[in-house]
Write an enzyme that holds these catalytic residues in place. Structure first.
Site, PDB file in Angstrom:
ATOM      1  N   ARG A   9      27.422  31.421  42.340  1.00  0.00           N
ATOM      2  CA  ARG A   9      27.674  31.013  40.950  1.00  0.00           C
ATOM      3  C   ARG A   9      28.600  29.800  40.828  1.00  0.00           C
ATOM      4  NH1 ARG A   9      26.442  34.662  37.000  1.00  0.00           N
ATOM      5  NH2 ARG A   9      28.315  34.360  35.740  1.00  0.00           N
ATOM      6  N   TYR A  68      42.876  36.748  38.732  1.00  0.00           N
ATOM      7  CA  TYR A  68      42.669  35.320  38.460  1.00  0.00           C
ATOM      8  C   TYR A  68      44.058  34.717  38.296  1.00  0.00           C
ATOM      9  CZ  TYR A  68      37.621  35.024  37.562  1.00  0.00           C
ATOM     10  OH  TYR A  68      36.272  34.985  37.699  1.00  0.00           O
ATOM     11  N   LYS A  71      39.859  36.558  48.380  1.00  0.00           N
ATOM     12  CA  LYS A  71      38.416  36.581  48.156  1.00  0.00           C
ATOM     13  C   LYS A  71      37.902  35.169  47.856  1.00  0.00           C
ATOM     14  CE  LYS A  71      34.854  38.834  45.317  1.00  0.00           C
ATOM     15  NZ  LYS A  71      34.170  37.642  44.788  1.00  0.00           N
ATOM     16  N   HIS A 126      31.027  33.595  45.676  1.00  0.00           N
ATOM     17  CA  HIS A 126      30.994  34.009  44.268  1.00  0.00           C
ATOM     18  C   HIS A 126      29.563  34.308  43.811  1.00  0.00           C
ATOM     19  CE1 HIS A 126      34.062  34.392  41.117  1.00  0.00           C
ATOM     20  NE2 HIS A 126      33.085  34.250  40.256  1.00  0.00           N
TER      21      HIS A 126
END
Length: 386
Positions: free
Chosen positions: A288, A139, A261, A285
């Site tokens: 989501r 992240y 990704k 994701h």
């Protein structure tokens, strides 16, 4: 080349849906809903799987068929199957030690395991369990100093692949998590406590193993944060919004394979190629983040056709079975990943859940390959009914 573990699974749970149903009896409702839910009205969550299952394969029964081989080469490593374990945040919330269980199962079965920045074991522990074979998903931090330090830790842990995430520029709007107090900052309500009391085995395992924490981030977090302070820390520490200028220094720093990704269209795929990335994972994701978006199988088809000869194209989101893996490979993916399926397995069967789920998916995929007379996973596109 490593040889993976013998394929064995518990015949009481011969499908991912069986594992999901069992998990619901063992995990508190708030944790299960965190795992199970999408965003907004869950439209893209369900569309992901339903659109994959519209893909049809043609069997060639009279062809000369000798054997069906699942082994797949990816980034210089030959894996025993064309699927791996996708990164999932807060895995220890669903079942204590879940990331450790899955990392060990992935290593034993010779498939890739991707560790999330915000899951509940550290880079170093995942590397120890997998003997330096775990991938790491980053992240993006707001500070270059923190970014560089985490990347150096992944390099020191010998992670062969760094995955950078581009589909979380903002947290998805997830009504269940908001009701359950799992938004940022999280809170524990009386209702959640009552749910825990109804799941004594989960409660006992959590008590034994301790409250789940963001283990990779511990060195950067002030001690004794309360829940509100934790939310503030996460908001201030991470910025999920990637762009080309943020990716360039990561490409320069990271000498291993670099994967993007969350790619959802051809424009972002083209930028990944131009930036010299080694692979992309087409993904939304798991439904989501954007309920109004496409199911992942749709852009995969276009991206694989246009850029498949320039970059390694993979996919996650919506896969739940061996036939789903086969369908996705037939549409052009070179490799696939799943998150929820493996978490259902661990939540349902604890320490045996990782082995069971991998063995189940291998068995299902092998059956499809033999049924359609496909000798190698790269041949699946030849069986696609267009």
């Amino acid at each position: 080349m490593r040889e993976g573990k013998k394929i064995e699974f518990n015949s009481k749970y011969p499908s991912i849906e069986d594992l999901r149903k069992k998990a619901r009896t063992r995990v508190p409702k708030f944790a299960m809903e965190y795992l199970d839910g999408g965003c907004n009205e869950d439209i893209n969550l369900h569309k992901n799987t339903s659109k994959i299952r519209e893909v049809e394969l043609s069997p060639y029964y009279l062809s000369k068929h000798t054997a069906s081989i699942m082994k797949t080469e990816l980034f210089g490593h030959t894996y025993d199957a064309p699927f791996g374990i996708a990164p999932v945040g807060l895995q220890g919330l669903m079942w204590p030690k879940a990331p450790e269980i899955l990392a060990k199962a992935a290593f034993d079965h010779n498939i890739p395991f991707i560790l999330s920045t915000v899951t509940t074991t550290s880079i170093e522990r995942a590397a120890e369990i997998t003997e330096g074979n775990a991938w790491f998903q980053l992240y993006h931090p707001t500070e270059d100093r923190l970014r560089d330090d985490i990347i150096k830790r992944a390099e020191a842990a010998r992670c062969p692949v760094l995955v950078i995430l581009c589909d979380v520029p903002t947290f998805g709007f997830r009504p269940r998590d908001i009701r359950n107090g799992l938004a940022m900052p999280p809170k524990m309500s009386l209702n959640n406590i009552l749910q825990i009391l109804k799941r004594p085995q989960w409660a006992a395992e959590t008590l034994i193993n301790g409250q789940p924490n963001f283990e990779t981030l511990k060195p950067y977090m002030p001690k004794n944060l309360d829940l509100r302070q934790l939310g503030k820390f996460m908001d201030e520490t991470f910025s999920g919004r990637l762009n080309e200028e943020k990716i360039k220094p990561i490409r320069d720093m990271w000498k291993g394979k670099l994967v993007l990704k969350g790619v959802a269209n051809e424009a972002d795929a083209e930028k990944a190629v131009r930036l010299g990335l080694d692979g992309i994972i087409v993904s939304n994701h798991g439904g989501r983040q954007l309920d109004a978006g496409e199911s992942s199988i749709k852009p995969l088809t276009r991206i694989a056709e246009k850029y498949g000869d320039q970059i390694t194209v993979m996919m996650d989101s919506g896969l739940r079975s061996g036939p789903d893996i086969a369908r996705t490979l037939a549409k052009g993916a070179e490799f696939t990943f799943m998150g929820r399926s493996f978490m259902y397995g661990v939540s349902a069967l604890g320490k045996k859940g990782g082995d069971h789920t991998i063995s189940l998916l291998k068995t299902q995929l092998q059956q499809v390959m033999e049924q359609v007379c496909c000798e190698n996973v790269k041949d699946f596109p030849n069986h696609l009914i267009k």
